[in-house]
Structure formats: structure tokens, C-alpha cells
Design a protein around this motif. Sequence first.
Motif, mmCIF file in Angstrom:
data_model
loop_
_atom_site.group_PDB
_atom_site.id
_atom_site.type_symbol
_atom_site.label_atom_id
_atom_site.label_comp_id
_atom_site.label_asym_id
_atom_site.label_seq_id
_atom_site.Cartn_x
_atom_site.Cartn_y
_atom_site.Cartn_z
ATOM 1 N N THR A 17 0.835 -1.126 0.059
ATOM 2 C CA THR A 17 -0.002 0.017 -0.040
ATOM 3 C C THR A 17 0.908 1.243 0.075
ATOM 4 O OG1 THR A 17 -1.774 -1.126 1.254
ATOM 5 C CG2 THR A 17 -1.954 1.223 1.181
ATOM 6 N N ILE A 18 0.577 2.043 -0.998
ATOM 7 C CA ILE A 18 1.164 3.426 -0.925
ATOM 8 C C ILE A 18 0.142 4.383 -0.149
ATOM 9 C CG2 ILE A 18 1.634 5.495 -2.073
ATOM 10 C CD1 ILE A 18 2.626 3.511 -4.469
ATOM 11 N N THR A 19 0.942 5.041 0.888
ATOM 12 C CA THR A 19 -0.014 6.101 1.553
ATOM 13 C C THR A 19 0.552 7.421 1.711
ATOM 14 O OG1 THR A 19 -0.448 4.213 3.053
ATOM 15 C CG2 THR A 19 -0.942 6.538 3.880
ATOM 16 N N PHE A 20 -0.338 8.588 1.515
ATOM 17 C CA PHE A 20 0.138 9.872 1.472
ATOM 18 C C PHE A 20 -1.374 10.568 1.661
ATOM 19 C CE2 PHE A 20 -0.568 8.457 -2.715
ATOM 20 C CZ PHE A 20 -1.625 9.540 -3.373
ATOM 21 N N GLU A 21 -1.263 11.909 2.467
ATOM 22 C CA GLU A 21 -2.373 12.368 2.789
ATOM 23 C C GLU A 21 -3.594 11.691 2.902
ATOM 24 O OE1 GLU A 21 -3.039 14.922 -0.940
ATOM 25 O OE2 GLU A 21 -0.934 16.123 -0.684
ATOM 26 N N ASN A 22 -3.396 11.037 3.963
ATOM 27 C CA ASN A 22 -4.594 10.226 4.300
ATOM 28 C C ASN A 22 -5.318 9.151 3.388
ATOM 29 O OD1 ASN A 22 -4.277 11.219 6.992
ATOM 30 N ND2 ASN A 22 -5.607 12.884 6.378
ATOM 31 N N SER A 23 -4.554 9.024 2.432
ATOM 32 C CA SER A 23 -5.083 8.061 1.108
ATOM 33 C C SER A 23 -4.163 6.642 1.216
ATOM 34 C CB SER A 23 -5.214 8.848 -0.258
ATOM 35 O OG SER A 23 -5.924 9.794 -0.082
ATOM 36 N N GLY A 24 -4.857 5.689 0.909
ATOM 37 C CA GLY A 24 -4.160 4.413 0.500
ATOM 38 C C GLY A 24 -4.269 3.924 -0.813
ATOM 39 N N ILE A 25 -3.320 3.568 -1.676
ATOM 40 C CA ILE A 25 -3.512 3.002 -2.961
ATOM 41 C C ILE A 25 -2.786 1.796 -2.987
ATOM 42 C CG2 ILE A 25 -2.823 3.191 -5.481
ATOM 43 C CD1 ILE A 25 -2.602 6.293 -4.917
ATOM 44 N N PRO A 26 -3.432 0.516 -3.205
ATOM 45 C CA PRO A 26 -3.170 -0.839 -3.435
ATOM 46 C C PRO A 26 -1.991 -0.893 -4.318
ATOM 47 C CG PRO A 26 -5.201 -0.891 -3.858
ATOM 48 C CD PRO A 26 -4.925 0.684 -3.545
ATOM 49 N N CYS A 27 -1.100 -1.485 -4.388
ATOM 50 C CA CYS A 27 0.087 -1.878 -5.411
ATOM 51 C C CYS A 27 0.647 -2.977 -5.185
ATOM 52 C CB CYS A 27 1.396 -0.741 -5.096
ATOM 53 S SG CYS A 27 2.292 -0.892 -3.476
ATOM 54 N N THR A 28 1.473 -3.753 -6.153
ATOM 55 C CA THR A 28 2.092 -4.866 -6.138
ATOM 56 C C THR A 28 3.834 -4.463 -6.170
ATOM 57 O OG1 THR A 28 0.309 -5.791 -7.359
ATOM 58 C CG2 THR A 28 2.663 -7.162 -7.269
ATOM 59 N N VAL A 29 4.317 -4.979 -5.230
ATOM 60 C CA VAL A 29 5.878 -4.918 -5.087
ATOM 61 C C VAL A 29 6.250 -5.837 -6.016
ATOM 62 C CG1 VAL A 29 7.690 -4.413 -3.701
ATOM 63 C CG2 VAL A 29 5.651 -3.927 -2.970
ATOM 64 N N ARG A 30 7.122 -5.646 -6.978
ATOM 65 C CA ARG A 30 7.709 -6.342 -8.121
ATOM 66 C C ARG A 30 9.178 -6.926 -7.734
ATOM 67 N NH1 ARG A 30 3.780 -8.185 -11.722
ATOM 68 N NH2 ARG A 30 5.587 -9.583 -12.151
ATOM 69 N N ASN A 31 9.868 -5.987 -7.494
ATOM 70 C CA ASN A 31 11.406 -6.120 -7.013
ATOM 71 C C ASN A 31 11.694 -5.357 -5.845
ATOM 72 O OD1 ASN A 31 12.545 -3.928 -8.049
ATOM 73 N ND2 ASN A 31 12.263 -4.911 -10.221
ATOM 74 N N MET A 32 12.403 -5.593 -5.195
ATOM 75 C CA MET A 32 13.306 -4.665 -4.301
ATOM 76 C C MET A 32 14.619 -4.999 -3.728
ATOM 77 S SD MET A 32 10.684 -5.871 -0.954
ATOM 78 C CE MET A 32 11.022 -4.117 0.060
ATOM 79 N N SER A 33 15.148 -3.818 -3.027
ATOM 80 C CA SER A 33 16.462 -4.073 -2.433
ATOM 81 C C SER A 33 16.641 -3.292 -1.064
ATOM 82 C CB SER A 33 17.584 -3.465 -3.412
ATOM 83 O OG SER A 33 17.472 -2.101 -3.387
ATOM 84 N N ALA A 34 17.706 -3.178 -0.697
ATOM 85 C CA ALA A 34 17.802 -2.279 0.605
ATOM 86 C C ALA A 34 17.545 -0.861 0.257
ATOM 87 C CB ALA A 34 19.058 -2.591 1.334
ATOM 88 N N SER A 35 17.736 -0.280 -0.725
ATOM 89 C CA SER A 35 17.745 0.938 -1.347
ATOM 90 C C SER A 35 16.352 1.341 -2.119
ATOM 91 C CB SER A 35 18.855 1.578 -1.960
ATOM 92 O OG SER A 35 18.998 0.835 -3.069
ATOM 93 N N GLY A 36 15.627 0.431 -2.529
ATOM 94 C CA GLY A 36 14.590 0.610 -3.328
ATOM 95 C C GLY A 36 13.628 -0.341 -3.630
ATOM 96 N N ALA A 37 12.625 -0.055 -4.619
ATOM 97 C CA ALA A 37 11.776 -1.263 -5.172
ATOM 98 C C ALA A 37 10.977 -0.445 -6.295
ATOM 99 C CB ALA A 37 10.753 -1.376 -3.954
ATOM 100 N N ALA A 38 10.434 -1.643 -7.124
ATOM 101 C CA ALA A 38 9.580 -1.204 -8.239
ATOM 102 C C ALA A 38 8.345 -1.687 -7.847
ATOM 103 C CB ALA A 38 10.163 -1.735 -9.343
ATOM 104 N N ILE A 39 7.314 -0.873 -8.116
ATOM 105 C CA ILE A 39 5.900 -1.419 -8.006
ATOM 106 C C ILE A 39 5.042 -1.355 -9.066
ATOM 107 C CG2 ILE A 39 6.131 -0.734 -5.331
ATOM 108 C CD1 ILE A 39 4.539 1.837 -6.269
#
Length: 80
Positions: A17-39
Motif C-alpha cells: 500500500t502506498i500512503t499519503f495525505e490520508n489516502s491508501g493506494i494498493p500496489c504490487t511490489v515487483r522487486n526490491m533491495s535495501a535502497s528501493g523497489a519497483a511497484i
Amino acid sequence: MIEKREDQRHRVFKGGTITFENSGIPCTVRNMSASGAAIDLDAPVMLPQSFTLSIERDDFVRHCRTVWRNDKRVGLAFVP
């Protein structure tokens, strides 16, 4: 293509879930590392400069910023 990532990313397939300004948007995390991710997002969405990525099942929460974007896929960098 020249690899610019600091850390090697690992393929994953996790609901998030991506959260900002009291909003939540579902997402799928496709890859990740210690410093970032792709969704992947279900639909193109305007994202603010910074937001939070959460993966509930892993008890994972990181503040992020967008690094690149391609239609519904977004590359994120984790902000310390």
C-alpha cells in the motif's frame, strides 16, 4: 542499459500500500533491495514527491520518493 542502482534488486510479488495525505493506494511490489523497489499500480496515479510504502504481511514500512515511472510501474528510492 547502464545499471544505476546501488544495491541488487530481488524479484518479489507482494501486495503493498502506498500512503499519503490520508489516502491508501494498493500496489504490487515487483522487486526490491535495501535502497528501493519497483511497484505496479492498478491505474496511473499522480503521486506526491514523497509517500510511504507498506507491506503489511512483512511488517515493512519505508518512506519513499519516485525515481522513475513507466505507465503503471514506478521505481522508488527509500528515503532515510
